[in-house]
Write a protein that holds these residues in place. Structure first.
Motif, PDB file in Angstrom:
ATOM      1  N   GLY A  51      43.328  41.890  51.149  1.00 25.10           N
ATOM      2  CA  GLY A  51      42.924  40.272  50.104  1.00 25.10           C
ATOM      3  C   GLY A  51      43.698  41.000  48.738  1.00 25.10           C
ATOM      4  N   SER A  52      44.336  39.940  47.851  1.00 22.36           N
ATOM      5  CA  SER A  52      45.432  40.809  46.980  1.00 22.36           C
ATOM      6  C   SER A  52      44.759  39.869  45.797  1.00 22.36           C
ATOM      7  N   ALA A  53      45.455  39.645  44.692  1.00 23.71           N
ATOM      8  CA  ALA A  53      45.491  38.546  43.551  1.00 23.71           C
ATOM      9  C   ALA A  53      46.064  37.331  44.286  1.00 23.71           C
ATOM     10  N   LYS A  54      47.182  37.284  44.558  1.00 20.61           N
ATOM     11  CA  LYS A  54      47.367  35.968  45.428  1.00 20.61           C
ATOM     12  C   LYS A  54      46.452  34.931  46.467  1.00 20.61           C
ATOM     13  N   HIS A  61      35.280  39.399  47.868  1.00 19.25           N
ATOM     14  CA  HIS A  61      34.685  38.902  49.200  1.00 19.25           C
ATOM     15  C   HIS A  61      35.623  39.902  50.028  1.00 19.25           C
ATOM     16  N   GLN A  62      36.744  40.856  49.764  1.00 21.26           N
ATOM     17  CA  GLN A  62      37.548  41.276  50.096  1.00 21.26           C
ATOM     18  C   GLN A  62      37.405  42.585  50.030  1.00 21.26           C
ATOM     19  N   PRO A  63      36.858  43.588  51.997  1.00 18.83           N
ATOM     20  CA  PRO A  63      36.757  44.543  52.003  1.00 18.83           C
ATOM     21  C   PRO A  63      37.870  45.401  51.107  1.00 18.83           C
ATOM     22  N   ILE A  64      39.251  44.790  51.544  1.00 16.68           N
ATOM     23  CA  ILE A  64      40.259  45.964  51.172  1.00 16.68           C
ATOM     24  C   ILE A  64      41.261  45.148  50.641  1.00 16.68           C
ATOM     25  N   TRP A  65      41.022  45.158  48.745  1.00 17.66           N
ATOM     26  CA  TRP A  65      41.911  44.744  47.809  1.00 17.66           C
ATOM     27  C   TRP A  65      43.099  45.749  47.676  1.00 17.66           C
ATOM     28  N   LEU A  66      43.920  44.728  47.788  1.00 16.30           N
ATOM     29  CA  LEU A  66      46.019  45.181  47.576  1.00 16.30           C
ATOM     30  C   LEU A  66      45.634  44.841  45.999  1.00 16.30           C
ATOM     31  N   THR A  67      46.095  46.188  45.230  1.00 15.88           N
ATOM     32  CA  THR A  67      46.881  45.665  43.889  1.00 15.88           C
ATOM     33  C   THR A  67      47.448  46.710  43.156  1.00 15.88           C
ATOM     34  N   THR A  68      48.376  46.793  42.139  1.00 17.54           N
ATOM     35  CA  THR A  68      49.517  47.646  41.793  1.00 17.54           C
ATOM     36  C   THR A  68      48.793  47.810  40.399  1.00 17.54           C
ATOM     37  N   LEU A  69      47.966  47.631  39.934  1.00 23.31           N
ATOM     38  CA  LEU A  69      46.887  47.728  38.809  1.00 23.31           C
ATOM     39  C   LEU A  69      45.584  48.398  38.616  1.00 23.31           C
TER      40      LEU A  69
END
Length: 112
Positions: A19-22, A28-36
């Motif tokens: 998941g991501s901020a969107k 609760h997200q095993p993989i967090w996609l972010t540019t931060l």
């Protein structure tokens, strides 16, 4: 967003929950996609791509830098990052994907 799409479509029989901020619900997200430079899901592994970096590398058990070995500026940047991390006494391993898709260990520094 391209990585998000790829994780949804790379294989019809497999799924990497992410998941991501969107999407919200970072914890609760095993993989967090972010540019931060953040770790809202308390991950132990960090993947850095497209030349990104983190001020918090020591907060992770494993950091993986992904770059295109056919892109000379990306290779030069990766070499600088390797030297910086080596000089900081991090344990390093360099893997390269072959033309057949197999991964081969090319270098290792065990100073960590």
């Amino acid at each position: 967003e391209a990585l998000n799409t790829s994780l949804w479509t790379f294989n019809d029989a497999a799924f990497l929950p992410h998941g991501s901020a969107k999407d919200g619900e970072a914890a609760h997200q095993p993989i967090w996609l972010t540019t931060l430079d953040e770790n809202p899901n308390d991950a132990s592994v960090l993947f850095l791509c497209d030349g990104s970096d983190s001020e918090n590398l020591t907060n992770y058990d494993l950091v993986c830098r992904l770059f295109d070995g056919n892109d000379e500026p990306a290779v030069q940047a990766a070499r600088i990052q390797w030297k910086t991390q080596k000089d900081a006494s991090h344990k390093l391993t360099y893997w390269q994907q072959s033309d057949t898709g197999a991964w081969q260990k090319k270098a290792e520094v065990n100073q960590g």
